[in-house]
Design a protein around this motif. Structure first.
Motif, PDB file in Angstrom:
ATOM      1  N   LEU A   1       0.917  -1.212   0.164  1.00 33.18           N
ATOM      2  CA  LEU A   1       0.162   0.033  -0.127  1.00 33.18           C
ATOM      3  C   LEU A   1       0.919   1.226  -0.057  1.00 33.18           C
ATOM      4  O   LEU A   1       0.581   2.193  -0.600  1.00 33.18           O
ATOM      5  CB  LEU A   1      -1.086  -0.109   1.360  1.00 33.18           C
ATOM      6  N   TYR A   2       1.981   1.223   0.878  1.00 32.10           N
ATOM      7  CA  TYR A   2       2.746   2.496   0.867  1.00 32.10           C
ATOM      8  C   TYR A   2       3.524   2.636  -0.561  1.00 32.10           C
ATOM      9  O   TYR A   2       3.585   3.636  -1.048  1.00 32.10           O
ATOM     10  CB  TYR A   2       3.901   2.301   1.757  1.00 32.10           C
ATOM     11  N   GLY A   3       3.942   1.403  -1.221  1.00 25.29           N
ATOM     12  CA  GLY A   3       4.564   1.514  -2.628  1.00 25.29           C
ATOM     13  C   GLY A   3       3.616   2.097  -3.612  1.00 25.29           C
ATOM     14  O   GLY A   3       3.989   2.734  -4.350  1.00 25.29           O
ATOM     15  N   VAL A   4       2.150   1.861  -3.752  1.00 26.43           N
ATOM     16  CA  VAL A   4       1.195   2.279  -4.538  1.00 26.43           C
ATOM     17  C   VAL A   4       0.910   3.787  -4.249  1.00 26.43           C
ATOM     18  O   VAL A   4       0.920   4.442  -5.230  1.00 26.43           O
ATOM     19  CB  VAL A   4      -0.054   1.585  -4.353  1.00 26.43           C
ATOM     20  N   LEU A   5       0.721   4.263  -2.958  1.00 27.47           N
ATOM     21  CA  LEU A   5       0.538   5.311  -2.665  1.00 27.47           C
ATOM     22  C   LEU A   5       1.910   6.453  -2.947  1.00 27.47           C
ATOM     23  O   LEU A   5       1.450   7.789  -3.344  1.00 27.47           O
ATOM     24  CB  LEU A   5       0.308   5.848  -1.165  1.00 27.47           C
ATOM     25  N   ALA A   6       3.220   6.072  -2.738  1.00 24.95           N
ATOM     26  CA  ALA A   6       4.189   6.841  -2.730  1.00 24.95           C
ATOM     27  C   ALA A   6       5.297   6.829  -4.099  1.00 24.95           C
ATOM     28  O   ALA A   6       5.746   7.815  -4.064  1.00 24.95           O
ATOM     29  CB  ALA A   6       5.063   6.462  -1.293  1.00 24.95           C
ATOM     30  N   ARG A   7       5.115   5.742  -4.749  1.00 23.72           N
ATOM     31  CA  ARG A   7       5.931   5.595  -5.945  1.00 23.72           C
ATOM     32  C   ARG A   7       5.433   6.176  -7.184  1.00 23.72           C
ATOM     33  O   ARG A   7       4.338   6.559  -7.214  1.00 23.72           O
ATOM     34  CB  ARG A   7       6.094   4.114  -6.251  1.00 23.72           C
ATOM     35  N   ARG A   8       6.333   6.714  -7.998  1.00 22.55           N
ATOM     36  CA  ARG A   8       5.973   7.507  -9.117  1.00 22.55           C
ATOM     37  C   ARG A   8       6.201   6.477 -10.374  1.00 22.55           C
ATOM     38  O   ARG A   8       5.628   6.882 -11.634  1.00 22.55           O
ATOM     39  CB  ARG A   8       6.614   8.782  -9.197  1.00 22.55           C
ATOM     40  N   ASN A   9       6.998   5.531 -10.333  1.00 23.56           N
ATOM     41  CA  ASN A   9       7.531   4.680 -11.459  1.00 23.56           C
ATOM     42  C   ASN A   9       6.295   3.629 -11.531  1.00 23.56           C
ATOM     43  O   ASN A   9       5.763   3.066 -10.474  1.00 23.56           O
ATOM     44  CB  ASN A   9       8.676   4.102 -10.963  1.00 23.56           C
ATOM     45  N   ALA A  10       5.601   3.547 -12.543  1.00 24.41           N
ATOM     46  CA  ALA A  10       4.501   2.751 -12.911  1.00 24.41           C
ATOM     47  C   ALA A  10       4.861   1.170 -12.611  1.00 24.41           C
ATOM     48  O   ALA A  10       4.043   0.534 -12.393  1.00 24.41           O
ATOM     49  CB  ALA A  10       4.188   3.026 -14.441  1.00 24.41           C
ATOM     50  N   ILE A  11       6.081   0.920 -13.097  1.00 24.95           N
ATOM     51  CA  ILE A  11       6.613  -0.521 -12.959  1.00 24.95           C
ATOM     52  C   ILE A  11       6.543  -1.011 -11.155  1.00 24.95           C
ATOM     53  O   ILE A  11       6.181  -1.851 -10.743  1.00 24.95           O
ATOM     54  CB  ILE A  11       7.770  -0.690 -13.588  1.00 24.95           C
ATOM     55  N   LEU A  12       7.282   0.141 -10.527  1.00 31.17           N
ATOM     56  CA  LEU A  12       7.126  -0.088  -9.010  1.00 31.17           C
ATOM     57  C   LEU A  12       5.818  -0.090  -8.363  1.00 31.17           C
ATOM     58  O   LEU A  12       5.412  -0.791  -7.527  1.00 31.17           O
ATOM     59  CB  LEU A  12       8.069   0.879  -8.365  1.00 31.17           C
ATOM     60  N   VAL A  13       4.885   0.576  -9.127  1.00 30.89           N
ATOM     61  CA  VAL A  13       3.496   0.600  -8.499  1.00 30.89           C
ATOM     62  C   VAL A  13       2.750  -0.816  -8.722  1.00 30.89           C
ATOM     63  O   VAL A  13       2.110  -1.369  -7.992  1.00 30.89           O
ATOM     64  CB  VAL A  13       2.464   1.779  -9.234  1.00 30.89           C
ATOM     65  N   LEU A  14       3.059  -1.366 -10.248  1.00 32.42           N
ATOM     66  CA  LEU A  14       2.635  -2.644 -10.364  1.00 32.42           C
ATOM     67  C   LEU A  14       3.206  -3.771  -9.441  1.00 32.42           C
ATOM     68  O   LEU A  14       2.478  -4.849  -8.997  1.00 32.42           O
ATOM     69  CB  LEU A  14       3.073  -2.936 -11.677  1.00 32.42           C
ATOM     70  N   MET A  15       4.498  -3.573  -9.121  1.00 32.64           N
ATOM     71  CA  MET A  15       5.131  -4.500  -8.160  1.00 32.64           C
ATOM     72  C   MET A  15       4.609  -4.371  -6.615  1.00 32.64           C
ATOM     73  O   MET A  15       4.300  -5.474  -5.996  1.00 32.64           O
ATOM     74  CB  MET A  15       6.768  -4.291  -8.141  1.00 32.64           C
ATOM     75  N   SER A  16       4.037  -3.107  -6.424  1.00 37.63           N
ATOM     76  CA  SER A  16       3.587  -2.948  -5.009  1.00 37.63           C
ATOM     77  C   SER A  16       1.862  -3.881  -4.979  1.00 37.63           C
ATOM     78  O   SER A  16       1.624  -4.115  -4.051  1.00 37.63           O
ATOM     79  CB  SER A  16       3.326  -1.522  -4.893  1.00 37.63           C
ATOM     80  N   VAL A  17       1.310  -3.804  -6.294  1.00 30.83           N
ATOM     81  CA  VAL A  17      -0.034  -4.232  -6.136  1.00 30.83           C
ATOM     82  C   VAL A  17       0.200  -5.723  -6.140  1.00 30.83           C
ATOM     83  O   VAL A  17      -0.362  -6.490  -5.557  1.00 30.83           O
ATOM     84  CB  VAL A  17      -0.827  -3.871  -7.676  1.00 30.83           C
ATOM     85  N   GLU A  18       1.207  -6.224  -6.692  1.00 29.01           N
ATOM     86  CA  GLU A  18       1.521  -7.905  -6.510  1.00 29.01           C
ATOM     87  C   GLU A  18       1.877  -7.991  -5.077  1.00 29.01           C
ATOM     88  O   GLU A  18       1.483  -9.296  -4.550  1.00 29.01           O
ATOM     89  CB  GLU A  18       2.937  -8.264  -7.568  1.00 29.01           C
ATOM     90  N   LEU A  19       2.519  -7.342  -4.454  1.00 27.61           N
ATOM     91  CA  LEU A  19       2.986  -7.420  -2.798  1.00 27.61           C
ATOM     92  C   LEU A  19       1.515  -7.475  -2.254  1.00 27.61           C
ATOM     93  O   LEU A  19       1.332  -8.376  -1.414  1.00 27.61           O
ATOM     94  CB  LEU A  19       3.526  -6.291  -2.308  1.00 27.61           C
ATOM     95  N   MET A  20       0.386  -6.645  -2.577  1.00 31.43           N
ATOM     96  CA  MET A  20      -0.690  -6.788  -1.876  1.00 31.43           C
ATOM     97  C   MET A  20      -1.500  -7.939  -2.312  1.00 31.43           C
ATOM     98  O   MET A  20      -2.228  -8.486  -1.246  1.00 31.43           O
ATOM     99  CB  MET A  20      -1.498  -5.545  -2.180  1.00 31.43           C
ATOM    100  N   LEU A  21      -1.530  -8.327  -3.557  1.00 33.13           N
ATOM    101  CA  LEU A  21      -2.196  -9.547  -3.769  1.00 33.13           C
ATOM    102  C   LEU A  21      -1.548 -10.788  -3.124  1.00 33.13           C
ATOM    103  O   LEU A  21      -2.318 -11.683  -2.632  1.00 33.13           O
ATOM    104  CB  LEU A  21      -2.107  -9.941  -5.386  1.00 33.13           C
TER     105      LEU A  21
END
Length: 143
Positions: A18-38
């Motif tokens: 959740l921190y990665g989705v809200l704080a990151r600006r790189n789209a690939i890092l946001v996708l990786m953060s969503v995978e962590l949540m899943l």
């Protein structure tokens, strides 16, 4: 097995994602953060399945569906990110706002006027030749 250990690990994984989705600006890092949540959700599903001693193993079956959905999501998401990167030269999420349509869009000429018919007969090969150069200038301007 205590249920607290996998539950706490799942909460830590989910909060990190959740921190990665809200704080990151790189789209690939946001996708990786969503995978962590899943993955945190999958861990909870399997842990509760083992703890409840379900005969049908519903948590594990649901985890397999979640993994399949996550694989499809990352495939489509990565394809979109690569297409945006090729067009824009950056995968920065803040710069994706430039792709939004505005009310200042160009209007097409009316077909009722005879003067506009002369413009319709022009050669479009020159426009097609200058299109990549225009995209390159726009990519440099947004960088």
């Amino acid at each position: 097995m205590h249920l607290a250990y996998p539950a706490v690990l799942a909460v830590l994984l989910f909060c990190t994602g959740l921190y990665g989705v809200l704080a990151r600006r790189n789209a690939i890092l946001v996708l990786m953060s969503v995978e962590l949540m899943l993955n945190a959700v999958n861990l909870n599903l399997v842990a509760f399945d083992v703890w409840l001693r379900d005969a049908l193993h519903g948590g594990q079956a649901l985890t397999l569906f979640t993994i399949a959905i996550a694989a499809a999501e990352i495939g489509i998401g990565l394809a979109i990110v690569l297409a945006v990167y090729r067009n824009r030269g950056s995968s920065d999420i803040d710069r994706l706002r430039d792709t939004a349509e505005t009310d200042d869009a160009e209007t097409l000429p009316d077909d009722d006027d005879d003067a506009d018919d002369a413009d319709d007969d022009r050669d479009t090969t020159a426009d097609q030749a200058t299109a990549p150069a225009g995209k390159a200038k726009k990519a440099e301007a947004t960088a």
